[in-house]
Design a protein around this motif. Sequence first.
Motif, PDB file in Angstrom:
ATOM      1  N   THR A 178       0.824  -1.206   0.000  1.00  0.00           N
ATOM      2  CA  THR A 178       0.000   0.000   0.000  1.00  0.00           C
ATOM      3  C   THR A 178       0.863   1.262   0.000  1.00  0.00           C
ATOM      4  O   THR A 178       0.600   2.202  -0.749  1.00  0.00           O
ATOM      5  N   LEU A 181       2.110   2.429  -3.233  1.00  0.00           N
ATOM      6  CA  LEU A 181       1.179   3.034  -4.187  1.00  0.00           C
ATOM      7  C   LEU A 181       1.071   4.546  -4.037  1.00  0.00           C
ATOM      8  O   LEU A 181       0.458   5.211  -4.879  1.00  0.00           O
ATOM      9  N   ASP A 185      -0.460   7.769 -10.051  1.00  0.00           N
ATOM     10  CA  ASP A 185      -0.714   6.493 -10.709  1.00  0.00           C
ATOM     11  C   ASP A 185      -0.280   6.601 -12.166  1.00  0.00           C
ATOM     12  O   ASP A 185      -0.754   7.473 -12.896  1.00  0.00           O
ATOM     13  N   SER A 188      -3.333   6.352 -14.955  1.00  0.00           N
ATOM     14  CA  SER A 188      -4.364   7.368 -15.117  1.00  0.00           C
ATOM     15  C   SER A 188      -3.896   8.768 -14.756  1.00  0.00           C
ATOM     16  O   SER A 188      -4.575   9.744 -15.045  1.00  0.00           O
ATOM     17  N   VAL A 190      -3.703  10.151 -11.842  1.00  0.00           N
ATOM     18  CA  VAL A 190      -4.262  10.777 -10.637  1.00  0.00           C
ATOM     19  C   VAL A 190      -3.317  10.556  -9.455  1.00  0.00           C
ATOM     20  O   VAL A 190      -2.549   9.596  -9.431  1.00  0.00           O
ATOM     21  N   GLU A 191      -3.395  11.467  -8.501  1.00  0.00           N
ATOM     22  CA  GLU A 191      -2.574  11.324  -7.297  1.00  0.00           C
ATOM     23  C   GLU A 191      -3.325  10.490  -6.273  1.00  0.00           C
ATOM     24  O   GLU A 191      -4.496  10.711  -6.023  1.00  0.00           O
ATOM     25  N   ARG A 192      -2.606   9.507  -5.697  1.00  0.00           N
ATOM     26  CA  ARG A 192      -3.252   8.668  -4.683  1.00  0.00           C
ATOM     27  C   ARG A 192      -2.516   8.795  -3.358  1.00  0.00           C
ATOM     28  O   ARG A 192      -1.287   8.796  -3.325  1.00  0.00           O
ATOM     29  N   PHE A 193      -3.252   8.861  -2.285  1.00  0.00           N
ATOM     30  CA  PHE A 193      -2.711   8.866  -0.913  1.00  0.00           C
ATOM     31  C   PHE A 193      -1.623   9.905  -0.680  1.00  0.00           C
ATOM     32  O   PHE A 193      -0.682   9.660   0.053  1.00  0.00           O
TER      33      PHE A 193
END
Lengths: 500, 161
Positions: A178, A181, A185, A188, A190-193
Amino acid sequence: MELLSNLSLGFDAVLTFQNLWYCFLGALLGTLIGVLPGLGPVATIAMLLPVTYGLPPLSALIMLAGIYYGAQYGGSTTAILVNLPGESSSVVTCLDGYAMARQGRAGAALGIAALGSFFAGTAATLLIAAAASPLAEFALRFGPAEYFSLMFLGLITAVALAHGDFFKAIAMVALGLTLGLVGIDVNSGVERFTFGLPELSDGVSFVALSMGLFGVAEILANLELREKREVFTQNIGSLLPSRQDLRAAFKPVLRGTLLGSALGILPGGGAVLSSFTSYTLEKRLAKDPSRFGKGAIEGLAGPESANNAGAQTSFIPLLVMGLPSNAVMALMVGAMMIHGVVPGPQVMTERPELFWGLIASMWLGNFFLVLLNLPLIGIWVRLLKVPYRLLYPVVLVFCCVGVYSVSNSVFDVGLALFFGFVGYLFLKLGCEPAPLLLGFVLGPMMEENLRRAMLLARGDASVFFTRPISCTLLVLCIALILLLAWPQARKARETAFQEG
Amino acid sequence: MRHLITDIFAGHLFCAAGLATMTAALRHPVGSAMRMGAGIFPLILGGLLAFFGLIVFSRSAFRLCRRGSFSFAVLAKAFTRAFSLRTFFPAVLVGAGMLAFVGLLSAFGFVCAVLVLVIVSGFAHHEARWREILPLSLGMAFFGVGVFVWGLNLPLRVLPI
């Protein structure tokens, strides 16, 4: 013959004055830091990473490999003289090595450890050189589905072979995946976390994470213990083992090398498993097992060679597939990326001088270690006398500068501090941090390969079972999981790590 | 006994991390089986994390219950022992030293940052003395400038001015 021409290509690349110097320097610095108690190879490599920045890629990798062997070897010196394992693979070295030191045979113990390691290192280097080409050809047939299954198998074995609790280790792997990640990404955009922090959009800094978990956390835990250490500095004795010692150690070294080479290739295996298994084996084979733990030379020679052979052959999955099999190799991936080398099967064909040069340098690194350690042992002993209260501030400075220098960001130093506290909490809760680091490195690769495989198969998940290689790997995974659920196997696994 | 209690905490921690991951992942599209979205992988991972956390928790809770020692009082006692100020004091000082390094480095330069880092974190050890820490901090500042700034050419600001 191909092997010889490949090796000569490697030695041609390595035998320049500059590269020899960096190999030597790496082994020296690695031992210097590795000797310091409480600093295992992971923390040592992370700390010395900035030293390699200005170098060309081959020199930098040679130096890093030298640092690794040095740290490994320095760890066993500490184990023998202070009874403090620098990392989990020297736990068994403590048992008989320290007992020998107490009997006034510290010199012989250090000598046997050095010679056994050198022998194992030489044999394992040859094995890597011989196995690399066919394995890399095989790896070129791997598609995304195979890579995903292989990484899955790697994580499962890493958990199965890690010592400590099985479920906690799996949870740590998932946590690491996790954490991997975090950031943008790739598919796509997009920014995650990232919690809206721009510093996190490139992901969590690998060096900050490993430095926090293995450097800072270790210091915090050590500061809590208020115990005194006893260092054996008087009468180390002759460094050259007697003929009788050599004869007693010869077979254990041979067995340890074989065992270590085989176990080192397994994901998650590496040095730790090799040394524990070798100790158990030697104890089983001994005529008088009660001598073990009281200074039996077999109990030192076997694990020390197994540990070094395992450390060496764990380079195979990294060099051939680009997959790290333990925390140190995960750090090597990070280091290779910093120098613009993406590990994988293509390295061998695209940059043969780099690939074979690294392999040749492994042997040289081991050679330098023997040259270095036997005469310099006096200096290492003096270093061990430095009290911890003066040592850890120095280590902290190195950690901070090391983390900062990766991308010149103080945010990363703060992140290292954060993960230091997280790691401290993990230590208190009895959770091993190594599986987390492995998951962290494999996380993004796994997700990418899973998504690519599903895209290629038009959303049909059965692709993982219809492709033969992938299917075999997954069947192995399932077999391993079933084996772990079987109570008797679980008991065997527990006793293997409690031996001694 | 002791590891059973720590496992209770560890299980909670994993569960919380897993649930947090799942909630955060729900903000991203899940996608289809062929074109997986940004949310699906973290969603699965968060679920696994919470699941294994639950196993770790319930396994030790079950064993503690069987011994009849699963009570809030036992947990609270273990918690206060593990996180008392006395055991936590060194960690606080080391943390303060590193935070000072973070805050001082760009504004006041490397020398100041290292001096404060070594002095503050140095006192985390119970045997720390001024007459050792002060020379050590000065030595580290000089050594650091020599090795990192001049030797390795790291782009560090040396002095406040």
